[in-house]
Design a protein around this motif. Structure first.
Motif, mmCIF file in Angstrom:
data_model
loop_
_atom_site.group_PDB
_atom_site.id
_atom_site.type_symbol
_atom_site.label_atom_id
_atom_site.label_comp_id
_atom_site.label_asym_id
_atom_site.label_seq_id
_atom_site.Cartn_x
_atom_site.Cartn_y
_atom_site.Cartn_z
ATOM 1 N N GLN A 125 0.825 -1.203 0.000
ATOM 2 C CA GLN A 125 0.000 0.000 0.000
ATOM 3 C C GLN A 125 0.864 1.259 0.000
ATOM 4 N N ALA A 126 1.963 1.223 0.703
ATOM 5 C CA ALA A 126 2.869 2.372 0.722
ATOM 6 C C ALA A 126 3.418 2.642 -0.667
ATOM 7 N N ASP A 127 3.748 1.576 -1.373
ATOM 8 C CA ASP A 127 4.219 1.749 -2.748
ATOM 9 C C ASP A 127 3.119 2.317 -3.633
ATOM 10 N N LYS A 128 1.922 1.794 -3.486
ATOM 11 C CA LYS A 128 0.790 2.238 -4.299
ATOM 12 C C LYS A 128 0.481 3.712 -4.062
ATOM 13 N N LEU A 129 0.571 4.134 -2.806
ATOM 14 C CA LEU A 129 0.253 5.516 -2.441
ATOM 15 C C LEU A 129 1.469 6.427 -2.495
ATOM 16 N N ASP A 130 2.641 5.836 -2.724
ATOM 17 C CA ASP A 130 3.907 6.577 -2.695
ATOM 18 C C ASP A 130 4.026 7.367 -1.388
ATOM 19 N N ASP A 131 3.832 6.642 -0.285
ATOM 20 C CA ASP A 131 3.824 7.241 1.049
ATOM 21 C C ASP A 131 5.107 6.826 1.777
ATOM 22 N N PRO A 132 6.098 7.714 1.882
ATOM 23 C CA PRO A 132 7.378 7.332 2.503
ATOM 24 C C PRO A 132 7.248 6.986 3.981
ATOM 25 N N LEU A 133 6.350 7.667 4.693
ATOM 26 C CA LEU A 133 6.174 7.354 6.109
ATOM 27 C C LEU A 133 5.604 5.950 6.281
ATOM 28 N N LEU A 134 4.554 5.625 5.533
ATOM 29 C CA LEU A 134 3.957 4.300 5.623
ATOM 30 C C LEU A 134 4.962 3.233 5.219
ATOM 31 N N LEU A 179 15.919 -4.820 3.482
ATOM 32 C CA LEU A 179 14.590 -4.232 3.656
ATOM 33 C C LEU A 179 14.655 -2.893 4.380
ATOM 34 N N LEU A 180 15.483 -2.796 5.400
ATOM 35 C CA LEU A 180 15.586 -1.553 6.148
ATOM 36 C C LEU A 180 16.265 -0.458 5.325
ATOM 37 N N ALA A 181 17.198 -0.848 4.480
ATOM 38 C CA ALA A 181 17.888 0.131 3.640
ATOM 39 C C ALA A 181 16.994 0.622 2.511
ATOM 40 N N ALA A 182 16.177 -0.272 1.960
ATOM 41 C CA ALA A 182 15.306 0.091 0.834
ATOM 42 C C ALA A 182 14.027 -0.732 0.936
ATOM 43 N N PRO A 183 13.039 -0.259 1.678
ATOM 44 C CA PRO A 183 11.798 -1.018 1.885
ATOM 45 C C PRO A 183 11.044 -1.246 0.570
ATOM 46 N N ARG A 184 11.004 -2.501 0.127
ATOM 47 C CA ARG A 184 10.319 -2.854 -1.106
ATOM 48 C C ARG A 184 9.463 -4.096 -0.859
ATOM 49 N N PRO A 185 8.281 -4.164 -1.488
ATOM 50 C CA PRO A 185 7.411 -5.333 -1.295
ATOM 51 C C PRO A 185 8.087 -6.656 -1.623
ATOM 52 N N GLN A 235 8.324 3.252 5.551
ATOM 53 C CA GLN A 235 9.277 3.016 6.643
ATOM 54 C C GLN A 235 8.595 2.354 7.832
ATOM 55 N N TRP A 236 7.383 2.799 8.136
ATOM 56 C CA TRP A 236 6.626 2.241 9.273
ATOM 57 C C TRP A 236 6.369 0.758 9.068
ATOM 58 N N ALA A 237 5.925 0.391 7.863
ATOM 59 C CA ALA A 237 5.619 -1.006 7.577
ATOM 60 C C ALA A 237 6.880 -1.871 7.648
ATOM 61 N N ALA A 238 7.983 -1.360 7.103
ATOM 62 C CA ALA A 238 9.230 -2.131 7.118
ATOM 63 C C ALA A 238 9.722 -2.358 8.541
ATOM 64 N N LEU A 239 9.709 -1.319 9.357
ATOM 65 C CA LEU A 239 10.161 -1.444 10.745
ATOM 66 C C LEU A 239 9.286 -2.420 11.532
ATOM 67 N N HIS A 240 7.976 -2.326 11.328
ATOM 68 C CA HIS A 240 7.075 -3.217 12.052
ATOM 69 C C HIS A 240 7.197 -4.661 11.553
ATOM 70 N N LEU A 241 7.450 -4.839 10.265
ATOM 71 C CA LEU A 241 7.661 -6.188 9.742
ATOM 72 C C LEU A 241 8.900 -6.818 10.357
ATOM 73 N N VAL A 242 10.005 -6.091 10.374
ATOM 74 C CA VAL A 242 11.242 -6.627 10.932
ATOM 75 C C VAL A 242 11.074 -6.941 12.416
ATOM 76 N N THR A 243 10.382 -6.066 13.140
ATOM 77 C CA THR A 243 10.160 -6.304 14.568
ATOM 78 C C THR A 243 9.288 -7.529 14.794
ATOM 79 N N ALA A 244 8.185 -7.634 14.043
ATOM 80 C CA ALA A 244 7.289 -8.776 14.209
ATOM 81 C C ALA A 244 7.982 -10.082 13.830
ATOM 82 N N ALA A 245 8.757 -10.064 12.745
ATOM 83 C CA ALA A 245 9.475 -11.275 12.333
ATOM 84 C C ALA A 245 10.493 -11.695 13.394
ATOM 85 N N GLY A 246 11.244 -10.720 13.913
ATOM 86 C CA GLY A 246 12.222 -11.026 14.946
ATOM 87 C C GLY A 246 11.575 -11.570 16.205
#
Length: 270
Positions: free
Chosen positions: A160-169, A219-225, A171-182
């Motif tokens: 969704q962040a890519d679709k909306l071109d939303d930089p905050l979303l 992922l943290l350096a360049a958040p991509r789906p 970074q937020w999604a990437a950080l939360h993904l890494v945290t949840a996975a860890g």
């Protein structure tokens, strides 16, 4: 290390700065125990590490400290080494019992290696040991909750962040993904989450997918789906959580969006 032991000894017994006697905590009737935590208790302290302690006081004294905003203090005066200090957290026996029942993992984690430095409370060791223990079923539930969260952050929010071109979303999604996975990896191996500061170190010390570290860094350096999908694939191939794809959204909504309604902590607050 010897200077940490000496500093703790001065804190317990008392010191005489400038000739004026200050009673150590063992002499104070409202003090029930001192629990050593942190790196000194673990045995991996550095020369300049501070000493972390929990000061267990009566319920009345705990309430007084809470009202005064003094539940956390720093004692430089007892240090026997340069720039040293004792980091003091004031707690009560009621705190210890509540922590065993409902504390978040960062509050539980320090007690898994804590040791009693001094006590007048019978059975304090057993009381502490209950804080760091979770039933197998609870570990499994937490693992599945973190997997569900990771799927949503990586499989929905990041695209969704890519679709909306939303930089905050993004970074937020990437950080939360890494945290949840860890945290899913930690939960599978019954390792308590100490907080974001320690997550990367904790994951590096446990079993994980071979490509996990590289994917997280990418992922943290360049958040991509596509990177998120690769990370999710590696995670779930490594440890199938037994949570069907059709259950994911329902679990996430119940755990996260409806946490306020059920009066339960969301997974990131476990």
């Amino acid at each position: 290390m010897q200077h940490h032991d000496e500093t703790l000894g001065k804190y317990l017994a008392g010191v005489r700065p400038l000739g004026k006697y200050l009673a150590g905590v063992r002499r104070r009737p409202h003090v029930l125990a001192v629990i050593l935590s942190g790196s000194v208790a673990r045995g991996d302290e550095r020369e300049d590490s501070d000493a972390d302690v929990y000061l267990v006081v009566t319920d009345e004294s705990f309430e007084e400290a809470r009202k005064a905003g003094a539940l956390s203090t720093v004692r430089h005066d007892v240090a026997t080494y340069s720039d040293g200090y004792i980091d003091v957290k004031v707690i009560s026996l009621g705190y210890l019992d509540a922590a065993a029942e409902r504390a978040e993992e960062p509050a539980r984690a320090p007690f898994q290696y804590a040791r009693v430095a001094w006590s007048r409370v019978e059975g304090l060791h057993e009381r502490i040991s209950r804080i760091a223990a979770l039933p197998e079923a609870e570990w499994r539930r937490r693992e599945q909750s973190h997997i569900a969260a990771a799927r949503l952050y990586g499989g929905y929010f990041l695209p969704q962040a890519d679709k909306l071109d939303d930089p905050l979303l993004r970074q937020w999604a990437a950080l939360h993904l890494v945290t949840a996975a860890g945290r899913a990896l930690l939960a599978r191996q019954h390792v308590l989450f100490e907080g974001p500061k320690y997550l990367s170190r904790a994951v590096r010390e446990i079993d994980r997918p071979t490509e996990y570290d590289a994917l997280v860094e990418q992922l943290l350096a360049a958040p991509r789906p596509e990177t998120a999908f690769a990370l999710l694939g590696a995670l779930e191939s490594h440890q199938p959580a037994g949570l069907g794809c059709e259950e994911t959204l329902g679990r996430f909504v119940q755990d996260d969006e409806l946490a306020w309604f059920f009066s339960t902590p969301p997974p990131e607050r476990y």
